[in-house]
Design a protein around this motif. Structure first.
Motif, PDB file in Angstrom:
ATOM      1  N   ALA A 149      38.969  35.127  19.987  1.00 56.08           N
ATOM      2  CA  ALA A 149      37.585  35.035  19.514  1.00 56.08           C
ATOM      3  C   ALA A 149      36.906  33.922  20.288  1.00 56.08           C
ATOM      4  O   ALA A 149      37.396  32.796  20.322  1.00 56.08           O
ATOM      5  N   ILE A 150      35.801  34.250  20.940  1.00 52.26           N
ATOM      6  CA  ILE A 150      35.049  33.260  21.693  1.00 52.26           C
ATOM      7  C   ILE A 150      33.669  33.096  21.069  1.00 52.26           C
ATOM      8  O   ILE A 150      33.165  34.006  20.416  1.00 52.26           O
ATOM      9  N   MET A 151      33.078  31.918  21.269  1.00 58.71           N
ATOM     10  CA  MET A 151      31.797  31.600  20.641  1.00 58.71           C
ATOM     11  C   MET A 151      30.691  31.537  21.674  1.00 58.71           C
ATOM     12  O   MET A 151      30.923  31.277  22.854  1.00 58.71           O
ATOM     13  N   SER A 152      29.473  31.753  21.194  1.00 59.48           N
ATOM     14  CA  SER A 152      28.314  31.652  22.066  1.00 59.48           C
ATOM     15  C   SER A 152      27.120  31.145  21.276  1.00 59.48           C
ATOM     16  O   SER A 152      27.036  31.346  20.061  1.00 59.48           O
ATOM     17  N   ALA A 153      26.209  30.472  21.971  1.00 55.38           N
ATOM     18  CA  ALA A 153      24.957  30.030  21.363  1.00 55.38           C
ATOM     19  C   ALA A 153      23.976  31.189  21.468  1.00 55.38           C
ATOM     20  O   ALA A 153      23.374  31.418  22.504  1.00 55.38           O
ATOM     21  N   GLY A 154      23.857  31.973  20.411  1.00 53.66           N
ATOM     22  CA  GLY A 154      23.116  33.216  20.466  1.00 53.66           C
ATOM     23  C   GLY A 154      24.055  34.356  20.795  1.00 53.66           C
ATOM     24  O   GLY A 154      25.222  34.146  21.142  1.00 53.66           O
ATOM     25  N   THR A 155      23.564  35.574  20.677  1.00 49.18           N
ATOM     26  CA  THR A 155      24.399  36.747  20.926  1.00 49.18           C
ATOM     27  C   THR A 155      24.786  36.830  22.396  1.00 49.18           C
ATOM     28  O   THR A 155      23.921  36.832  23.271  1.00 49.18           O
ATOM     29  N   ALA A 156      26.088  36.913  22.661  1.00 50.59           N
ATOM     30  CA  ALA A 156      26.575  36.971  24.034  1.00 50.59           C
ATOM     31  C   ALA A 156      26.231  38.313  24.680  1.00 50.59           C
ATOM     32  O   ALA A 156      26.158  39.341  24.011  1.00 50.59           O
ATOM     33  N   VAL A 157      26.032  38.271  25.974  1.00 52.24           N
ATOM     34  CA  VAL A 157      25.788  39.472  26.760  1.00 52.24           C
ATOM     35  C   VAL A 157      26.962  39.644  27.715  1.00 52.24           C
ATOM     36  O   VAL A 157      27.405  38.680  28.353  1.00 52.24           O
ATOM     37  N   VAL A 158      27.489  40.868  27.791  1.00 55.38           N
ATOM     38  CA  VAL A 158      28.603  41.160  28.689  1.00 55.38           C
ATOM     39  C   VAL A 158      28.065  41.895  29.904  1.00 55.38           C
ATOM     40  O   VAL A 158      27.481  42.976  29.781  1.00 55.38           O
ATOM     41  N   LEU A 159      28.246  41.312  31.067  1.00 51.65           N
ATOM     42  CA  LEU A 159      27.742  41.880  32.310  1.00 51.65           C
ATOM     43  C   LEU A 159      28.897  42.334  33.187  1.00 51.65           C
ATOM     44  O   LEU A 159      29.856  41.588  33.403  1.00 51.65           O
ATOM     45  N   ARG A 160      28.825  43.571  33.670  1.00 45.53           N
ATOM     46  CA  ARG A 160      29.890  44.116  34.505  1.00 45.53           C
ATOM     47  C   ARG A 160      29.633  43.796  35.970  1.00 45.53           C
ATOM     48  O   ARG A 160      28.518  43.933  36.468  1.00 45.53           O
ATOM     49  N   VAL A 161      30.691  43.374  36.654  1.00 47.36           N
ATOM     50  CA  VAL A 161      30.647  43.110  38.089  1.00 47.36           C
ATOM     51  C   VAL A 161      31.471  44.172  38.800  1.00 47.36           C
ATOM     52  O   VAL A 161      32.595  44.482  38.385  1.00 47.36           O
ATOM     53  N   THR A 162      30.918  44.768  39.842  1.00 42.19           N
ATOM     54  CA  THR A 162      31.629  45.749  40.653  1.00 42.19           C
ATOM     55  C   THR A 162      31.602  45.293  42.105  1.00 42.19           C
ATOM     56  O   THR A 162      30.800  44.422  42.471  1.00 42.19           O
ATOM     57  N   PRO A 163      32.441  45.876  42.959  1.00 44.79           N
ATOM     58  CA  PRO A 163      32.438  45.481  44.371  1.00 44.79           C
ATOM     59  C   PRO A 163      31.068  45.634  45.031  1.00 44.79           C
ATOM     60  O   PRO A 163      30.736  44.900  45.966  1.00 44.79           O
ATOM     61  N   ASN A 164      30.270  46.585  44.550  1.00 39.42           N
ATOM     62  CA  ASN A 164      28.947  46.798  45.128  1.00 39.42           C
ATOM     63  C   ASN A 164      27.836  46.045  44.405  1.00 39.42           C
ATOM     64  O   ASN A 164      26.682  46.097  44.826  1.00 39.42           O
ATOM     65  N   MET A 165      28.189  45.356  43.320  1.00 38.90           N
ATOM     66  CA  MET A 165      27.172  44.682  42.531  1.00 38.90           C
ATOM     67  C   MET A 165      27.674  43.311  42.077  1.00 38.90           C
ATOM     68  O   MET A 165      28.155  43.140  40.960  1.00 38.90           O
ATOM     69  N   PRO A 166      27.605  42.297  42.947  1.00 42.78           N
ATOM     70  CA  PRO A 166      27.988  40.943  42.560  1.00 42.78           C
ATOM     71  C   PRO A 166      27.000  40.381  41.544  1.00 42.78           C
ATOM     72  O   PRO A 166      25.929  40.955  41.306  1.00 42.78           O
ATOM     73  N   LEU A 167      27.348  39.248  40.953  1.00 42.67           N
ATOM     74  CA  LEU A 167      26.532  38.675  39.891  1.00 42.67           C
ATOM     75  C   LEU A 167      26.386  37.178  40.091  1.00 42.67           C
ATOM     76  O   LEU A 167      27.353  36.487  40.404  1.00 42.67           O
ATOM     77  N   GLN A 168      25.151  36.658  39.918  1.00 41.62           N
ATOM     78  CA  GLN A 168      24.885  35.225  39.942  1.00 41.62           C
ATOM     79  C   GLN A 168      24.604  34.756  38.518  1.00 41.62           C
ATOM     80  O   GLN A 168      23.817  35.385  37.801  1.00 41.62           O
ATOM     81  N   VAL A 169      25.239  33.656  38.119  1.00 39.60           N
ATOM     82  CA  VAL A 169      25.118  33.157  36.753  1.00 39.60           C
ATOM     83  C   VAL A 169      24.807  31.664  36.777  1.00 39.60           C
ATOM     84  O   VAL A 169      25.392  30.915  37.563  1.00 39.60           O
TER      85      VAL A 169
END
Length: 227
Positions: A149-169
């Motif tokens: 169980a992990i916690m977050s400040a507000g509802t967490a969003v799960v973002l998928r990363v694929t080889p063709n779609m990197p992600l900046q956070v």
């Protein structure tokens, strides 16, 4: 790995403890003689017969204790064991359930609430991302098969990363990630800098590969976004 909020099936092959959410801010764990590891002080109520034991160094023994002292990953953990139901919460944070099937969850130690006792916790080198937050060069790892169980400040969003779609956070919004992902710490421009509110050069975490990244809608007060 199941989505946020997924609940482990009743007939679990790795643990008798069952994780379920009471609303979005309280974790209920049903136990029948088994145990879980939870953030120290996070128990808010229990039914039945329970024992509580503080675990030195995050429950990883001497090696884990020394590693955490060197890396700055502060993680006070207690073991809860017994028969009945135990309830956990922390500062009204939103709680998200993550199911692991022999893989690894990488999570900020302050965002980890509870895990099956069968899951192994440790630390992993993450390079400059950790240094940017002032929390050392390591992050907490949770490995094996079971639930966390992990916690977050507000509802967490799960973002998928694929080889063709990197992600900046933004480092302040990052909570956790799973899968075969590579992290790169790179300079860039975030919204605070764009609006003239940044105090220095902006940095981001770039994820490449295949996996899931958990982010929260409220940034931590760190120096991760601007250095």
């Amino acid at each position: 790995m199941g989505p946020v909020g997924a609940v482990c099936p009743a007939a679990s092959v790795w643990s008798v403890a069952q994780f379920r959410l009471q609303g979005s801010k309280v974790l209920a764990v049903d136990m029948a003689g088994d145990a879980v590891k939870a953030k120290n002080g996070a128990m808010v109520a229990y039914e039945g017969e329970m024992t509580f034991k503080k675990m030195t160094g995050g429950g990883d023994g001497l090696r884990g204790m020394v590693t955490r002292r060197l890396t700055g990953e502060q993680m006070e953990v207690m073991e809860v064991k017994g028969h009945g139901t135990c309830y956990f919460a922390d500062r009204a944070s939103e709680i998200n359930l993550v199911t692991l099937h022999g893989d690894t969850l990488y999570v900020e130690s302050s965002n980890l609430l509870c895990t099956d006792s069968s899951l192994r916790t440790g630390t992993s080198f993450t390079g400059l991302r950790g240094a940017s937050q002032g929390t050392g060069l390591f992050t907490t790892t949770v490995e094996g098969s079971g639930q966390a169980a992990i916690m977050s400040a507000g509802t967490a969003v799960v973002l998928r990363v694929t080889p063709n779609m990197p992600l900046q956070v933004d480092p302040g919004a990052y909570i956790a990630h799973t899968g075969k992902l590579k992290q790169h710490f790179q300079s860039g421009v975030n919204f605070r800098t764009f609006m003239g509110e940044g105090s220095g050069e902006a940095f981001q975490i770039r994820f490449e590969g295949e996996g899931l990244v958990y982010v929260q809608p409220s940034e931590r007060n760190t120096i991760g976004g601007d250095v």
